[in-house]
Enzyme design. Structure first.
Site, PDB file in Angstrom:
ATOM      1  N   ASN A  83       0.830  -1.206   0.000  1.00  0.00           N
ATOM      2  CA  ASN A  83       0.000   0.000   0.000  1.00  0.00           C
ATOM      3  C   ASN A  83       0.869   1.261   0.000  1.00  0.00           C
ATOM      4  O   ASN A  83       0.790   2.106   0.888  1.00  0.00           O
ATOM      5  CB  ASN A  83      -0.940  -0.002   1.209  1.00  0.00           C
ATOM      6  CG  ASN A  83      -2.217   0.771   0.939  1.00  0.00           C
ATOM      7  OD1 ASN A  83      -2.332   1.478  -0.059  1.00  0.00           O
ATOM      8  ND2 ASN A  83      -3.176   0.658   1.831  1.00  0.00           N
ATOM      9  N   HIS A 100      -7.109   3.179   9.828  1.00  0.00           N
ATOM     10  CA  HIS A 100      -7.673   1.883   9.450  1.00  0.00           C
ATOM     11  C   HIS A 100      -8.964   1.593  10.211  1.00  0.00           C
ATOM     12  O   HIS A 100      -9.902   1.030   9.648  1.00  0.00           O
ATOM     13  CB  HIS A 100      -6.664   0.765   9.720  1.00  0.00           C
ATOM     14  CG  HIS A 100      -5.638   0.619   8.633  1.00  0.00           C
ATOM     15  ND1 HIS A 100      -4.437   1.311   8.652  1.00  0.00           N
ATOM     16  CD2 HIS A 100      -5.634  -0.123   7.497  1.00  0.00           C
ATOM     17  CE1 HIS A 100      -3.737   0.996   7.573  1.00  0.00           C
ATOM     18  NE2 HIS A 100      -4.443   0.130   6.856  1.00  0.00           N
TER      19      HIS A 100
END
Length: 488
Positions: free
Chosen positions: A339, A372
């Site tokens: 990512n 997250h």
């Protein structure tokens, strides 16, 4: 078949939307004027939000609009701080909506909200960072932002970034990258409309090349998720299996999870390549998230003929280095290729700008965790990484780095296995999310990896100490041998 569709309906809708976004790219790229292209991109983005979120679309729409207004109403000196705390504050409220008597938004809406946080906070830091760079340049007498100020290695900011309110709106809601990312800077967004690169890059060739592995990722995900389902790890049947089976089950879970991420990220990259967003000439030595790192101001002066025959890449919007994720030896390197766009954002917004040096890494990890989600699993997974890296670095420097040939390959395989096992163990927490579920699995394997890691760290510190003590003696012996050889 119907049960499969019902079970995976949200994922199927999300997949269709991503593929539709890829298909729209060539038509979007061919729009005649900048104004038309900007408004079309924003309207498509809003339509995507409405389809994915339904009445919960109020969350991303409201938070983005207020975040944009906060940037423009706050002074350039503090707009980044205001936007950061507002967007993350709203992210908390959004995820705790059921505590306030509101329906909890879907996971897909959560992904859109996460992307909007990156964009709005990111552009605020660009505005502030460019202002600080211009201010510093003036104080030093540099001509930053002029044609005379062209360096071999670019500074982070070369020009003042000060988008209008309507441009902030377009950047926030443009459909390219809105569903799953990748994150790209406002500068990249602005360059897309004002520089000729997207007209001459082989968008179709890049898109096909990017998409060709997606069927493999999706097939592997479907097969593996049926063979090794997540919920089985909490069952009594799993607990009655052998310790080796219980220990290795997270490998299957993490392998399955990686295929899901690879497919989503690769499709998201394809949305960018199809539309031409993130295309730059290769001489810019383009980096994920950032764009060109060398000769940016010179590249901006490219003529149409030069742009027509330039060689391009889409490194700016590359999220995942899949081969690197599968093969790198260390967890430190694995974190760099996983990512990548979000890693860049965390580095730019948090790590580089946090004022207390020894807390930089902790601030970066904490922001990554809360971005997250609010579950314990994110903390267990993400915050464990630096502690494993501490031990890993010792063995890397002592044994892997100086090794050569077969010995290096053997040590590399051992380090790769340990890195992969650590990621798998951590990913179990990431997937199980809540503390009680994590505790059930970790208890079933006696929390062994924390003990293994601690033993590795203690042993590594001892070996490192012994290495430092013995090193002067080795150097002295080598010097004596050289002296004897010289005398002979």
């Amino acid at each position: 078949m119907l049960s499969f569709v019902a079970k995976n309906l949200n994922d199927i809708i999300y997949l269709v939307l991503l593929l539709s976004s890829v298909a729209i790219g060539p038509y979007y790229r061919s729009l005649s004027t900048i104004v038309l292209k900007k408004w079309t991109g924003s309207l498509l983005g809003i339509v995507l939000i409405l389809i994915v979120s339904g009445y919960n679309a109020v969350h991303p729409l409201l938070s983005a609009v207020v975040g944009i207004l906060a940037i423009k109403l706050a002074t350039v000196k503090y707009c980044h701080i205001v936007s950061f705390f507002f967007m993350f504050g709203y992210l908390f409220f959004f995820r705790l909506a059921n505590k306030f008597g509101l329906p909890l938004p879907s996971g897909q809406t959560n992904l859109i909200e996460m992307i909007l946080v990156l964009r709005i906070v990111g552009v605020a830091f660009e505005i502030n960072g460019s202002w600080l760079a211009m201010k510093s340049g003036k104080e030093k007498g540099n001509e930053i932002g002029t044609s005379k100020y062209i360096k071999e290695k670019d500074d982070e900011f070369l020009e003042l970034i000060n988008p209008s309110l309507i441009d902030l709106f377009h950047y926030s809601f443009n459909y390219v990258g809105l569903l799953t990312g990748p994150y790209y800077r406002y500068r990249t967004f602005d360059d897309y409309f004002h520089l000729p690169y997207s007209k001459y890059v082989d968008c179709m060739g890049f898109t096909i090349n990017t998409l060709k592995t997606v069927p493999l990722y999706i097939s592997l995900y479907l097969a593996l998720s049926n063979l090794w389902p997540l919920e089985y790890i909490l069952s009594e049947d799993h607990n009655n299996r052998s310790f080796i089976y219980r220990m290795l089950y997270p490998w299957a879970l993490f392998t399955t999870f990686r295929q899901r991420i690879y497919s989503g990220m690769t499709l998201a990259e394809s949305v960018c390549t199809s539309a031409g967003v993130g295309a730059y000439p290769v001489q810019g030595q383009n980096r994920t998230g950032h764009g060109p790192t060398v000769g940016y101001l010179k590249m901006k002066k490219m003529t149409e003929d030069e742009a027509k025959f330039a060689q391009y890449d889409f490194n700016t919007v590359e999220s995942m280095d899949v081969w690197g994720c599968e093969t790198v030896v260390t967890l430190r390197d694995s974190m760099k290729v996983w990512n990548k766009a979000v890693q860049y954002w965390v580095a730019m917004v948090v790590y580089k700008r946090f004022p207390i040096k020894f807390l930089k890494i902790h601030a970066a990890l904490f922001v990554s965790v809360i971005w997250h989600g609010i579950h314990a699993g994110y903390f267990f997974c993400i915050y464990f990484c630096p502690f494993y890296v501490m031990a890993e670095d010792i063995y890397y420097k002592l044994y892997y780095k100086p090794a050569t040939g077969l010995k290096k390959n053997i040590i590399g395989f051992i380090m790769w296995f340990l890195r992969s096992h650590s990621e798998s163990y951590q990913s179990a927490a990431f997937l199980l999310l809540t503390f009680d579920r994590i505790w059930i699995y970790y208890s079933s394997v006696y929390h062994y990896w924390y003990g293994v890691w601690l033993s590795f760290l203690i042993l590594g510190l001892i070996l490192n100490k012994l290495h430092k003590i013995s090193r002067p003696k080795r150097l002295q012996a080598e010097e004596e041998n050289k002296l004897e050889a010289k005398n002979k």
